[in-house]
Motif scaffolding. Structure first.
Motif, PDB file in Angstrom:
ATOM      1  N   UNK A 179      61.838 122.127  84.013  1.00 46.14           N
ATOM      2  CA  UNK A 179      60.842 121.520  84.522  1.00 46.14           C
ATOM      3  C   UNK A 179      59.929 120.799  83.535  1.00 46.14           C
ATOM      4  N   UNK A 180      59.651 121.473  82.496  1.00 49.79           N
ATOM      5  CA  UNK A 180      58.458 121.167  81.734  1.00 49.79           C
ATOM      6  C   UNK A 180      58.830 119.723  80.792  1.00 49.79           C
ATOM      7  N   UNK A 181      60.255 119.570  80.661  1.00 48.94           N
ATOM      8  CA  UNK A 181      60.721 118.818  79.629  1.00 48.94           C
ATOM      9  C   UNK A 181      61.232 117.298  80.559  1.00 48.94           C
ATOM     10  N   UNK A 182      60.629 116.168  80.331  1.00 45.35           N
ATOM     11  CA  UNK A 182      60.884 115.083  81.107  1.00 45.35           C
ATOM     12  C   UNK A 182      62.423 114.368  81.087  1.00 45.35           C
ATOM     13  N   UNK A 183      62.781 114.837  79.700  1.00 44.77           N
ATOM     14  CA  UNK A 183      64.198 114.082  79.636  1.00 44.77           C
ATOM     15  C   UNK A 183      65.192 115.048  80.180  1.00 44.77           C
ATOM     16  N   UNK A 184      64.849 116.248  80.743  1.00 49.33           N
ATOM     17  CA  UNK A 184      66.063 117.171  81.181  1.00 49.33           C
ATOM     18  C   UNK A 184      66.056 117.137  82.654  1.00 49.33           C
ATOM     19  N   UNK A 185      67.039 117.094  83.241  1.00 50.15           N
ATOM     20  CA  UNK A 185      67.221 117.221  84.753  1.00 50.15           C
ATOM     21  C   UNK A 185      66.721 118.532  84.887  1.00 50.15           C
ATOM     22  N   UNK A 186      65.856 118.885  86.142  1.00 49.76           N
ATOM     23  CA  UNK A 186      65.504 120.181  86.432  1.00 49.76           C
ATOM     24  C   UNK A 186      66.831 120.947  87.165  1.00 49.76           C
ATOM     25  N   UNK A 187      67.766 120.367  87.558  1.00 42.43           N
ATOM     26  CA  UNK A 187      68.816 121.062  87.796  1.00 42.43           C
ATOM     27  C   UNK A 187      69.843 121.315  86.796  1.00 42.43           C
ATOM     28  N   UNK A 188      69.476 120.952  85.604  1.00 38.52           N
ATOM     29  CA  UNK A 188      70.301 121.070  84.483  1.00 38.52           C
ATOM     30  C   UNK A 188      70.805 122.566  84.330  1.00 38.52           C
ATOM     31  N   UNK A 189      72.331 122.922  84.153  1.00 42.57           N
ATOM     32  CA  UNK A 189      72.769 124.309  83.821  1.00 42.57           C
ATOM     33  C   UNK A 189      71.882 124.995  82.429  1.00 42.57           C
ATOM     34  N   UNK A 190      72.005 126.362  82.827  1.00 49.46           N
ATOM     35  CA  UNK A 190      71.494 127.003  81.632  1.00 49.46           C
ATOM     36  C   UNK A 190      71.924 126.515  80.131  1.00 49.46           C
ATOM     37  N   UNK A 191      73.254 126.495  80.475  1.00 45.62           N
ATOM     38  CA  UNK A 191      74.108 126.161  79.274  1.00 45.62           C
ATOM     39  C   UNK A 191      73.455 124.886  78.181  1.00 45.62           C
ATOM     40  N   UNK A 192      73.052 123.870  79.132  1.00 45.26           N
ATOM     41  CA  UNK A 192      72.601 122.745  78.560  1.00 45.26           C
ATOM     42  C   UNK A 192      71.282 123.038  77.646  1.00 45.26           C
ATOM     43  N   UNK A 193      70.654 123.754  78.125  1.00 41.40           N
ATOM     44  CA  UNK A 193      69.236 124.290  77.631  1.00 41.40           C
ATOM     45  C   UNK A 193      69.735 125.223  76.431  1.00 41.40           C
ATOM     46  N   UNK A 194      70.601 126.102  76.341  1.00 38.82           N
ATOM     47  CA  UNK A 194      71.135 126.772  75.156  1.00 38.82           C
ATOM     48  C   UNK A 194      71.529 126.012  74.034  1.00 38.82           C
ATOM     49  N   UNK A 195      72.328 124.819  74.385  1.00 39.65           N
ATOM     50  CA  UNK A 195      72.961 124.070  73.640  1.00 39.65           C
ATOM     51  C   UNK A 195      71.764 123.298  72.636  1.00 39.65           C
ATOM     52  N   UNK A 196      70.678 122.844  73.571  1.00 42.20           N
ATOM     53  CA  UNK A 196      69.563 122.053  72.866  1.00 42.20           C
ATOM     54  C   UNK A 196      68.729 123.214  71.970  1.00 42.20           C
ATOM     55  N   UNK A 197      68.650 124.570  72.094  1.00 42.16           N
ATOM     56  CA  UNK A 197      68.005 125.356  71.693  1.00 42.16           C
ATOM     57  C   UNK A 197      68.926 125.777  70.257  1.00 42.16           C
ATOM     58  N   UNK A 198      70.167 125.910  70.423  1.00 47.29           N
ATOM     59  CA  UNK A 198      71.195 126.046  69.540  1.00 47.29           C
ATOM     60  C   UNK A 198      71.165 124.687  68.403  1.00 47.29           C
ATOM     61  N   UNK A 199      70.906 123.758  68.647  1.00 49.84           N
ATOM     62  CA  UNK A 199      70.626 122.383  67.820  1.00 49.84           C
ATOM     63  C   UNK A 199      69.298 122.614  67.042  1.00 49.84           C
ATOM     64  N   UNK A 200      68.326 123.053  67.664  1.00 48.48           N
ATOM     65  CA  UNK A 200      66.803 123.201  66.969  1.00 48.48           C
ATOM     66  C   UNK A 200      66.902 124.253  66.116  1.00 48.48           C
ATOM     67  N   UNK A 201      67.670 125.498  66.208  1.00 45.47           N
ATOM     68  CA  UNK A 201      67.907 126.574  65.316  1.00 45.47           C
ATOM     69  C   UNK A 201      68.508 126.110  64.114  1.00 45.47           C
ATOM     70  N   UNK A 202      69.330 125.173  64.292  1.00 46.79           N
ATOM     71  CA  UNK A 202      70.139 124.727  63.154  1.00 46.79           C
ATOM     72  C   UNK A 202      69.229 123.867  62.288  1.00 46.79           C
ATOM     73  N   UNK A 203      68.155 123.262  62.790  1.00 45.63           N
ATOM     74  CA  UNK A 203      67.097 122.382  62.067  1.00 45.63           C
ATOM     75  C   UNK A 203      66.122 123.251  61.358  1.00 45.63           C
ATOM     76  N   UNK A 204      65.905 124.187  62.038  1.00 50.24           N
ATOM     77  CA  UNK A 204      64.781 125.080  61.224  1.00 50.24           C
ATOM     78  C   UNK A 204      64.959 126.546  60.935  1.00 50.24           C
TER      79      UNK A 204
END
Length: 226
Positions: A179-204
């Motif tokens: 909901x807070x992220x403008x570029x993400x559809x609020x109806x996105x599946x939890x898995x899509x959020x997990x994928x982005x979190x995974x990419x962030x973790x890979x970077x930091x």
């Protein structure tokens, strides 16, 4: 000299205010069309935005909302609209002050200086917080630095990471993140959020499988520890 962007379609009023403020070391750049004014804000640096609400092509409330999301700039609403709902919405959308027309230019000048003093104090506190943090956000360029090194982020990654940084230790559910992220559809599946979190973790993270910073909270979501 202070530099102010004014978006005001009453050109006579704009001229009166500009002449008065320039006598008090405040340079005013006025645009009578909101899209042109927002374009100027995107390419130039101003100390404050003075915004009318009744504008051609785009209502001032929408301008306020868009600017507050994109820029960290003090906003004063200058409007003849006296409806309480307009005042409440303006403040909710990110305005810092609301001065009803007509008013004396001296009062406007006093409000400008008062608001900028508050902003300067807040910025000083934020600078100290930034020094104590391993993350730093440059809101103007929309860049995030981790241990003083710029992170290459997609738009969605930027929105999620800055959200987590904004409230360290606070647990955000996947639904709240969407909901807070403008570029993400609020109806996105939890898995899509997990994928982005995974990419962030890979970077930091030193070891993305054993994260130290972006922590999973079982059954809830994610939080930032830093």
């Amino acid at each position: 000299m202070l530099s102010i962007l004014m978006i005001e379609d009453d050109l006579e009023l704009a001229e009166i205010l500009s002449e008065f403020l320039e006598k008090h070391d405040v340079k005013v750049t006025n645009y009578d069309e909101p899209y042109t004014g927002m374009s100027a804000l995107a390419t130039h640096t101003y100390d404050l935005l003075l915004l009318d609400l009744t504008l051609p092509n785009l209502d001032g409330l929408e301008v306020c909302k868009r600017v507050a999301k994109q820029k960290n700039i003090p906003i004063i609403i200058s409007s003849a609209r006296s409806d309480l709902d307009d005042k409440v919405k303006a403040l909710e959308y990110g305005a810092d002050d609301y001065i009803p027309k007509p008013y004396d230019p001296q009062e406007l000048l006093a409000r400008i200086h008062s608001l900028l003093r508050r902003y300067n104090k807040k910025d000083a506190k934020n600078d100290q917080k930034d020094k104590d943090s391993i993350f730093r956000i440059d809101k103007e360029s929309r860049d995030v630095y981790f241990k003083d090194k710029k992170i290459d982020l997609t738009r969605a990654e930027y929105e999620i990471l800055t959200l987590l940084i904004s409230k360290k230790g606070h647990v955000f559910s996947r639904e709240a993140i969407a909901i807070e992220s403008e570029s993400i559809n609020p109806e996105s599946s939890n898995k899509s959020i997990d994928v982005i979190i995974g990419r962030l973790r890979a970077k930091i993270e030193d070891d993305p499988k054993k994260p130290q910073y972006i922590i999973s909270v079982r059954g809830v979501g994610y939080k930032l520890e830093a």
